[in-house]
Design an enzyme around this catalytic site. Structure first.
Site, PDB file in Angstrom:
ATOM      1  N   SER A 123       4.696  -3.912   2.835  1.00 52.61           N
ATOM      2  CA  SER A 123       4.683  -3.219   1.544  1.00 52.61           C
ATOM      3  C   SER A 123       5.719  -3.825   0.608  1.00 52.61           C
ATOM      4  O   SER A 123       6.841  -4.117   1.004  1.00 52.61           O
ATOM      5  CB  SER A 123       4.969  -1.730   1.738  1.00 52.61           C
TER       6      SER A 123
ATOM      7  N   ASP B 186      -7.679 -14.109   3.974  1.00 51.88           N
ATOM      8  CA  ASP B 186      -7.081 -15.313   4.543  1.00 51.88           C
ATOM      9  C   ASP B 186      -7.206 -15.293   6.069  1.00 51.88           C
ATOM     10  O   ASP B 186      -6.687 -14.404   6.745  1.00 51.88           O
ATOM     11  CB  ASP B 186      -5.607 -15.383   4.125  1.00 51.88           C
TER      12      ASP B 186
ATOM     13  N   HIS C 160       6.410   1.720  -2.616  1.00 45.16           N
ATOM     14  CA  HIS C 160       6.194   3.140  -2.288  1.00 45.16           C
ATOM     15  C   HIS C 160       7.535   3.794  -1.989  1.00 45.16           C
ATOM     16  O   HIS C 160       8.537   3.127  -1.732  1.00 45.16           O
ATOM     17  CB  HIS C 160       5.231   3.314  -1.113  1.00 45.16           C
TER      18      HIS C 160
END
Length: 444
Positions: free
Chosen positions: A389, A374, A247
């Site tokens: 990210s 998980d 991003h």
């Protein structure tokens, strides 16, 4: 009258037969057969027509594509069974399906060069220098008579980027301070070149002398750099290009995308993690590690992350060999993995589920919705946290994308972008043919 009724009856029967044929499963499967198919060299694809008859498949370029394991130009095929399509080398071919010399359908096949990347997952420190100085606010200068902002009077807005002062390129706040003082002492004005969105503006500013310290000021709050922590997504051993974050980096005050003047990525080590909760995304806390060892430069800051070149292959990789990539249309809903760091510098693999995929033919963010499954990662982080990210997403042994955002109200879930769009911004256009080789979300 009898003849007219017979015609009406025959017409109705013909319409009924047509409707039954069109609504039949074989016809629907035939109409949904892809008109164009992209494959990577060395991959294997199965095509299904689902018409319960024998037919002929004509391959326009058997040197590029083998069908059902043969290099013959014409292949007799059972159209009720899947056909295996194996790309041999990069290029274009066309497959045409016929039944008794009646063309049923055709597909254009574009075989792309094999591309293999090292998946990342390493935490990186990001040091970004702006192209110019970014205006993040106005402040009032007291000259003994009035309190005002010279910058605001000159028409400078928050979010503007000042790139030139008196025809000199600037990108350092110390240079700005020095030039403003020198100009103010001469009682001169300053000519500014300002970037506002896609516009470039020439503005004139008259520095004002602050009575408190006798310094000349612009009446502006400015910023010339940004720093933070993110995750490396991939490294291309051929071009030495890398991609990270997934991003854009925006200024914390203005929300504007930072225009890159210069930048570096360095190693980072995760020191602790604040778990994410509904309404409060968590965060990785990390420190820059061995800052003198620069891993690479930063040349671009786009909606899909930061990009540049790395000097060497990244260290501490989870995979010792590069992996193939998946094209945007090849990503499927179902189990997948992410690579990321939750402690120190150790890259680990964690289970996720790709809950939804958005079919995209052109670059766009938020290509998929992912959910952390998980148990160990959920216990450690609560799901996706800021600083994660850029973590690469792996599915069926291929790099398919990167983590980009976390859902504010559900930290176990978030968005991912396709690796194909990140590669394009890195300068690796996987859509090239062989002939042209030349919920509310917050950034994680």
């Amino acid at each position: 009258m009898i003849r007219q009724n017979k015609r009406k009856w025959m017409g109705s029967l013909l319409l009924l037969i047509t409707a039954l044929v069109v609504s039949s499963t074989p016809f629907r499967d035939l109409s949904s057969f892809p008109r164009e198919l992209r494959l990577m060299e060395g991959s294997l694809e199965q095509l299904r027509v689902s018409v319960p008859v024998m037919g002929t498949l004509i391959n326009s370029n058997p040197d590029i594509l083998h069908v059902n394991g043969t290099e013959a130009r014409e292949v007799s095929v059972d159209l009720s069974r899947p056909m295996s399509v194996e790309p041999r080398r990069a290029g274009e071919a066309q497959l045409q399906v016929k039944w008794h010399n009646i063309p049923l359908t055709a597909v254009k096949v574009n075989v792309l060069p094999d591309l293999r990347l090292y998946p990342g997952g390493q935490s990186i420190g990001v040091k970004l220098q702006t192209a110019g100085v970014l205006v993040v606010g106005h402040h009032l200068v007291d000259d003994g008579k009035n309190k005002f902002s010279p910058g605001e009077q000159a028409g400078i807005h928050v979010g503007d980027m000042i790139i030139k002062m008196n025809d000199m390129y600037i990108n350092d706040m110390n240079d700005v301070k020095k030039l403003i003082n020198e100009t103010g002492k001469k009682n001169h004005s300053v000519q500014l070149l300002v970037v506002r969105g896609k516009e470039k503006l020439s503005l004139t500013l008259h520095p004002a002398k602050d009575k408190k310290d006798s310094e000349y000021r612009m009446g502006l709050y400015i910023r010339d750099s940004a720093a933070g922590v993110g995750t490396l997504t991939f490294y291309d051993p051929n071009s030495k290009a890398y991609g990270a974050l997934g991003h854009v980096i925006s200024d914390v005050d203005t929300g504007q995308a930072i225009v890159v003047g210069d930048g570096q990525i360095v190693q980072a080590s995760v020191t602790s993690i604040e778990k994410g909760q509904s309404g409060n995304p968590g965060e990785k806390f990390a420190r820059f590690y061995n800052e003198s060892e620069v891993l690479g430069n930063i040349t671009k800051n786009t909606p899909f992350g930061i990009f540049g070149k790395m000097k060497d292959e990244p260290k501490r990789s989870y995979y010792q060999e590069p992996l193939p990539i998946a094209l945007a249309e090849q990503v499927e809903e179902g189990p997948a993995k992410i690579l990321t760091v939750v402690e120190g510098q150790k890259v680990e693999e964690f289970d996720i589920e790709i809950a939804n995929v958005v079919k995209q033919h052109f670059p766009a963010t938020k290509g998929m919705i992912i959910k952390v499954t998980d148990k160990r990662l959920l216990e450690k982080t609560g799901g996706i946290v800021q600083g994660m990210s850029g973590s690469p997403i792996i599915q069926k042994g291929k790099i398919v994308g990167a983590v980009t955002h976390v859902f504010v109200n559900d930290p176990t879930s978030g968005y991912g972008c396709y690796i194909e769009w990140m590669l394009r911004d890195a300068g690796v256009n996987v859509r090239d043919t062989a002939e042209s080789r030349t919920n509310t979300a917050k950034a994680a």
